[in-house]
Design an enzyme around this catalytic site. Structure first.
Site, PDB file in Angstrom:
ATOM      1  N   HIS A  51       0.767  -1.323  -0.110  1.00  0.00           N
ATOM      2  CA  HIS A  51       0.112  -0.027  -0.049  1.00  0.00           C
ATOM      3  C   HIS A  51       0.892   1.159   0.191  1.00  0.00           C
ATOM      4  O   HIS A  51       0.787   2.045  -0.789  1.00  0.00           O
ATOM      5  CB  HIS A  51      -0.845   0.005   1.276  1.00  0.00           C
ATOM      6  CG  HIS A  51      -1.819   1.165   1.262  1.00  0.00           C
ATOM      7  ND1 HIS A  51      -3.227   1.158   0.917  1.00  0.00           N
ATOM      8  CD2 HIS A  51      -1.661   2.466   1.655  1.00  0.00           C
ATOM      9  CE1 HIS A  51      -3.571   2.562   1.428  1.00  0.00           C
ATOM     10  NE2 HIS A  51      -2.530   3.370   1.745  1.00  0.00           N
ATOM     11  N   GLU A  52       1.787   1.350   0.958  1.00  0.00           N
ATOM     12  CA  GLU A  52       2.639   2.581   0.945  1.00  0.00           C
ATOM     13  C   GLU A  52       3.546   2.596  -0.197  1.00  0.00           C
ATOM     14  O   GLU A  52       3.937   3.866  -0.703  1.00  0.00           O
ATOM     15  CB  GLU A  52       3.590   2.602   2.373  1.00  0.00           C
ATOM     16  CG  GLU A  52       2.597   2.417   3.869  1.00  0.00           C
ATOM     17  CD  GLU A  52       1.470   3.659   3.646  1.00  0.00           C
ATOM     18  OE1 GLU A  52       1.685   4.714   2.934  1.00  0.00           O
ATOM     19  OE2 GLU A  52       0.624   3.499   4.266  1.00  0.00           O
ATOM     20  N   HIS A 110       1.736   4.452  -2.795  1.00  0.00           N
ATOM     21  CA  HIS A 110       1.630   5.889  -2.764  1.00  0.00           C
ATOM     22  C   HIS A 110       3.236   6.292  -3.380  1.00  0.00           C
ATOM     23  O   HIS A 110       3.271   7.407  -4.181  1.00  0.00           O
ATOM     24  CB  HIS A 110       1.762   6.411  -1.215  1.00  0.00           C
ATOM     25  CG  HIS A 110       0.397   6.294  -0.750  1.00  0.00           C
ATOM     26  ND1 HIS A 110      -0.598   6.749  -1.355  1.00  0.00           N
ATOM     27  CD2 HIS A 110      -0.166   5.833   0.243  1.00  0.00           C
ATOM     28  CE1 HIS A 110      -1.823   6.996  -0.703  1.00  0.00           C
ATOM     29  NE2 HIS A 110      -1.618   6.003   0.227  1.00  0.00           N
ATOM     30  N   HIS A 133       3.270   6.333  -6.894  1.00  0.00           N
ATOM     31  CA  HIS A 133       2.325   7.715  -7.487  1.00  0.00           C
ATOM     32  C   HIS A 133       3.457   8.800  -7.479  1.00  0.00           C
ATOM     33  O   HIS A 133       3.377   9.749  -8.417  1.00  0.00           O
ATOM     34  CB  HIS A 133       1.308   7.728  -6.541  1.00  0.00           C
ATOM     35  CG  HIS A 133       0.096   8.628  -7.266  1.00  0.00           C
ATOM     36  ND1 HIS A 133      -1.046   9.095  -6.674  1.00  0.00           N
ATOM     37  CD2 HIS A 133       0.288   9.349  -8.344  1.00  0.00           C
ATOM     38  CE1 HIS A 133      -1.477   9.990  -7.201  1.00  0.00           C
ATOM     39  NE2 HIS A 133      -1.167  10.036  -8.476  1.00  0.00           N
TER      40      HIS A 133
END
Length: 673
Positions: A465-466, A469, A472
Site C-alpha cells: 500500500h505505502e 503511494h 505515484h
C-alpha cells in the site's frame, strides 16, 4: 541533454536549535521575493515571472522543511518537537499571508484572463485554476477584520493539531506492562516475544515488556491467550490521549478536540461554507457532503447484513470452540484468528515464516519492475536518521528517475502507523531536472535474537500500500512540482494507487515471488497459498462496516455546526451499525489522528471512495490479463504519470474508458451485491 539535480537532504546535519532560525530566515527572504514578483508581474504577468517564480519559492521552502517534519515523526525528542511546533506556526502564518494576498490574487486572476492562457498546457491551466480557488478558500475576498480572524483560526488549528499528535504519542509511550512469567504470554509468537524481551532489556528489566506500539499491540490482541491481559491492553489503547484510562487526564485531548471542531467550523463559515465538511470536500472529487453521506450509507446498506451474520458466526464459534460465552471487543482479533485457522487452516503463525522482510521487499520490487518497466536497486544512503533506514534508486533504461528511503521498524519516539511522505518533488526547469524522492515509513516488528523481521500477511499488504503511494509520487512525468506526483491530487483519489498495489498481495504468481521461508528458503506451499487466497474475504463485511463507522464519525462531526459531541456521535453510529456494544470508557475519537492530526478531516471516506476506483482499475487487469503490457502501460501513463495535471474524474475515465463503478469493490470484498 538535461542535468539531473541530486538534491538530497543531510538528515544528520539537522540541528533542532537551528530549525526555527533557518525557517525564520527563509520566510523573510521569501516575503521579500514575493514583493518583487508582484512588482515585476503586475503589469504583464507571464507563466515564468509569476507561476514559476512562486513555485520556485515553494520548492525551496519544502526542501528545507520536508526532512525536518519527517524527523519529528520518526525520531521525536523534546528539542526537535518544540522547534518543529514553533516552526509550524511560522510556516502557517506565512502560508496564510500569501494565500490572502489580494495583489497576488489579482495578478494570478489577470494571467488567467489573458489572451495567451489558451495556449497553456492543461497542467498549466489547472495550476492557475487551483491557485485561484486556494486564494478564495483562504479568505482573499474577506474584509480586513475577517481575514485576520481566518488567519488566527488557521494558525490556532495548526497548534491544536500538533498538540493532539504529541498527546497521542506521549500517551502511547507512557503505557507498558512488565511481564516476568512467560506463561502469561502464551500464544504470542516467538518473534514478538523476542521483541518484548529486547524492550525489557533496554530498560534493564528481566522478562518481557509489552507496549502500545502497533506491532506489539496487534500481536498481543491477536495471539495472547491471557484474556485479562488482552482486556488490559485494549482498555489502555482505546483510552489513549483521553480523560480516562491508565493515563487519564495526563495527555488529555478532550479540550483539543472541542476547539478543533469549533475553529474548523468558524473558519469554513467565514469563507462561505455551511460546515467544515463542505469546505473540506470542495476541492475533492466528491461534489458535496451530501453525496459522500449517501455513498457511505449506500455501502453500509450493502455491507451491514453480511457483517451481522459474520459477527453472529464469531459468537457461536467463540462459545462452542473457545468457551467464551460473551464476545468482547478485546476478543475479536483473537477469536477471528482462530476461526480463520479453523475454516481455512491458515494463520499468521503459519504465514509469517514465509514473509521475511528482505525477501518481501525484493519480491515487491520484482512485481513493480515487471508492471512498470523499471529497475529498483539498493544504494548507499547519503545521510540517514537511524541505522534501520534503507535507501533505494529507481531506474528506467539505466537512467535513475527516482529515489526513496524505507524506515520499516517500530521503535520508541516514532509515530505509529504507516505512511508515505514526499522528500523531493519532480521538477524540470530549463535543462535541469530534480528527481522525486520519497519517505516510506512503517512500524513492523524489528529483527530480534538473530532472526529476521517476519511480516504478517496484513503487514505485507501495508508495505505494498505505502509503496503504491511512493510509486505515484516517483513515477510521475510532470515537469511542475505543484502537480507532480501526489501533489495537488484530489484527496479522495490519492489512495487509488496505494490500494491498487494491494491487489498483488492476493495473486498466486506474486505471492510466490514475495514469499520465502526464512529457514528453508521454500516459497509459500501451494496448499497454504490457496488457503490464504480463499480466506481473503473472511469477515470482509465487518471490515467494511468498521471503515464505514470511521468515515461516518468523521463526516457527521464535520457536518455539524454546533454542539459537537464526539463520544455520543460515535456511540450513535455504533448503535446503527449493530456491532458489539460500546464500552463506556472507549474514547476512540481521542486517538483518531487521521482527522485531528492528519489531513483526513471530513475526508476519511476517501479510503472507501478510492477503493471503488482502485478495485475498478484492477478489474481492467482482470479483464485484459494481469500481465497485459498494454494495460500496465495505460495505467502508468493515465494514472501514475499524470500527477494532478488533470482532474481525477478525467484521469480515471481516460484509463477505464468510463466513470468508476462500485461493482468490482463489492465483488473483491466478497460483499453480496
Amino acid at each position: 541533454m538535461r542535468t539531473t539535480i541530486h538534491n538530497l537532504p543531510d538528515h544528520q546535519a539537522i540541528d533542532a536549535a537551528e530549525v526555527v532560525p533557518s525557517i525564520t530566515e527563509i520566510i523573510a527572504s521569501h516575503d521579500a521575493a514575493v514583493d518583487l514578483i508582484v512588482e515585476t508581474a503586475e503589469s504583464d504577468p507571464t507563466w515564468d515571472n509569476l507561476m514559476m517564480a512562486l513555485e520556485s519559492l515553494e520548492v525551496e521552502l519544502n526542501d528545507v522543511w520536508a526532512p525536518i517534519s519527517h524527523l519529528n515523526a520518526v525520531v521525536n525528542n523534546d528539542e526537535l518537537r518544540e522547534a518543529h511546533d514553533s516552526a509550524v506556526q511560522k510556516l502557517t502564518e506565512h502560508s496564510t499571508r500569501l494565500s490572502q494576498s489580494r495583489p497576488l490574487y489579482e495578478i494570478v486572476k489577470k494571467l488567467s484572463e489573458s489572451d495567451g492562457v489558451d495556449a497553456f498546457s492543461a497542467a498549466q491551466q489547472k495550476m492557475i485554476d487551483d491557485s485561484l480557488r486556494n486564494f478564495r478558500r483562504n479568505g482573499v475576498a474577506l474584509d480586513e477584520d475577517d481575514r485576520e480572524q481566518f488567519k488566527n483560526l488557521r494558525q490556532r488549528l495548526t497548534v491544536l493539531s500538533s498538540t493532539f499528535s504529541n498527546n497521542l504519542l506521549d500517551a502511547t509511550d507512557a503505557w507498558s506492562k512488565h511481564i516476568r512469567d512467560i506463561d502469561e504470554l502464551n500464544g504470542i509468537p516467538e518473534p514478538n516475544l523476542a521483541v518484548a524481551r529486547a524492550a525489557a532489556e533496554r530498560r534493564d528489566l528481566d522478562g518481557y515488556l509489552l507496549t502500545l506500539d502497533m506491532a506489539c499491540y496487534a500481536s498481543s490482541m491477536m495471539h495472547c491467550e491471557n484474556r485479562s491481559l488482552r482486556e488490559e491492553m485494549y482498555r489502555a489503547y482505546v483510552t489513549r490521549g483521553s480523560d480516562v484510562g491508565p493515563s487519564g487526564g495526563e495527555f488529555d485531548n478532550s479540550d483539543v478536540i472541542d476547539e478543533i471542531l469549533v475553529n474548523r467550523t468558524k473558519m469554513a463559515r467565514l469563507v462561505g461554507f455551511d460546515s467544515y465538511a463542505e469546505y473540506s470536500i470542495d476541492p475533492k472529487m466528491a461534489s458535496s457532503a451530501g453525496e459522500v453521506k449517501s455513498f457511505l450509507e449506500g455501502l453500509l446498506t450493502k455491507a451491514l447484513p453480511q457483517a451481522q451474520e459474520e459477527l453472529e458466526r464469531m459468537r457461536v464459534f467463540a462459545r462452542d470452540e473457545l468457551a467464551l460465552d460473551l464476545l468482547e471487543p478485546w476478543d475479536l482479533n483473537f477469536v477471528a484468528e482462530r476461526m480463520r485457522k479453523s475454516l481455512y487452516d491458515v494463520s499468521d503463525t503459519q504465514l509469517k515464516p514465509y514473509f521475511p522482510i528482505d525477501h518481501v521487499v525484493d519480491g515487491m520490487f520484482r512485481v513493480v519492475e515487471r508492471l512498470f518497466d523499471v529497475e529498483i536497486s539498493s544504494a548507499e544512503p547519503p545521510s540517514v536518521w537511524h541505522t534501520d533506514v534503507r535507501y533505494y534508486e529507481i531506474a528506467r533504461n539505466n537512467e535513475i528517475i527516482a529515489r526513496f528511503y524505507l524506515d520499516a521498524f517500530a521503535r520508541e519516539k516514532k509515530r505509529s502507523g504507516a505512511w508515505m511522505a514526499d522528500c523531493r518533488s519532480r521538477r524540470a526547469v530549463g535543462n535541469e531536472l530534480t528527481l522525486p524522492v520519497a519517505y516510506l515509513t512503517c512500524n513492523f516488528t524489528p529483527p530480534a535474537d538473530r532472526n529476521p523481521s517476519l511480516l504478517t500477511h496484513s503487514e505485507v499488504v501495508t508495505l505494498f500500500h505505502e509503496f503504491g503511494h511512493g510509486l505515484h509520487h516517483m513515477l510521475t512525468k510532470q515537469p511542475y512540482a505543484t502537480v507532480s506526483g501526489i501533489n495537488g491530487v484530489e484527496w479522495d483519489a490519492v489512495e487509488l494507487p496505494s490500494q491498487f498495489m494491494e491487489n498483488w498481495c492476493w495473486q498466486a504468481d506474486s505471492l510466490r515471488q514475495i514469499s520465502k521461508h526464512f529457514e528453508t528458503g521454500e516459497s509459500l506451499p501451494a496448499e497454504l497459498l490457496n488457503q490464504l487466497i480463499e480466506a481473503k474475504n473472511f469477515n470482509s463485511g465487518m471490515a467494511m462496516v468498521r471503515q464505514l463507522e470511521f468515515g461516518l464519525l468523521d463526516l457527521i462531526l464535520h457536518m455539524a455546526t454546533e454542539d459537537f459531541d464526539p463520544l455520543d456521535t460515535m456511540r450513535e453510529i455504533r448503535t446503527r451499525t449493530g456491532m458489539l456494544p460500546n464500552k463506556d470508557y472507549d474514547r476512540f475519537p481521542w486517538g483518531f489522528a487521521h482527522i485531528f492530526a492528519g489531513g483526513y478531516a471530513a475526508g476519511y471516506y476517501s479510503y472507501l471512495w478510492a477503493e471503488v476506483l482502485s478495485a475498478d482499475a484492477f478489474a481492467a487487469f482482470e479483464e485484459e490479463g494481469l500481465d497485459n503490457r498494454e494495460t500496465s502501460a495505460r495505467y502508468l501513463h493515465e494514472i501514475l504519470e499524470v500527477g494532478s495535471s488533470v482532474k481525477a474524474r478525467e484521469m480515471f475515465a481516460s484509463f477505464r474508458g468510463r466513470p468508476p463503478q462500485n461493482d468490482a469493490l463489492l465483488r473483491h470484498s466478497g460483499i453480496r451485491n
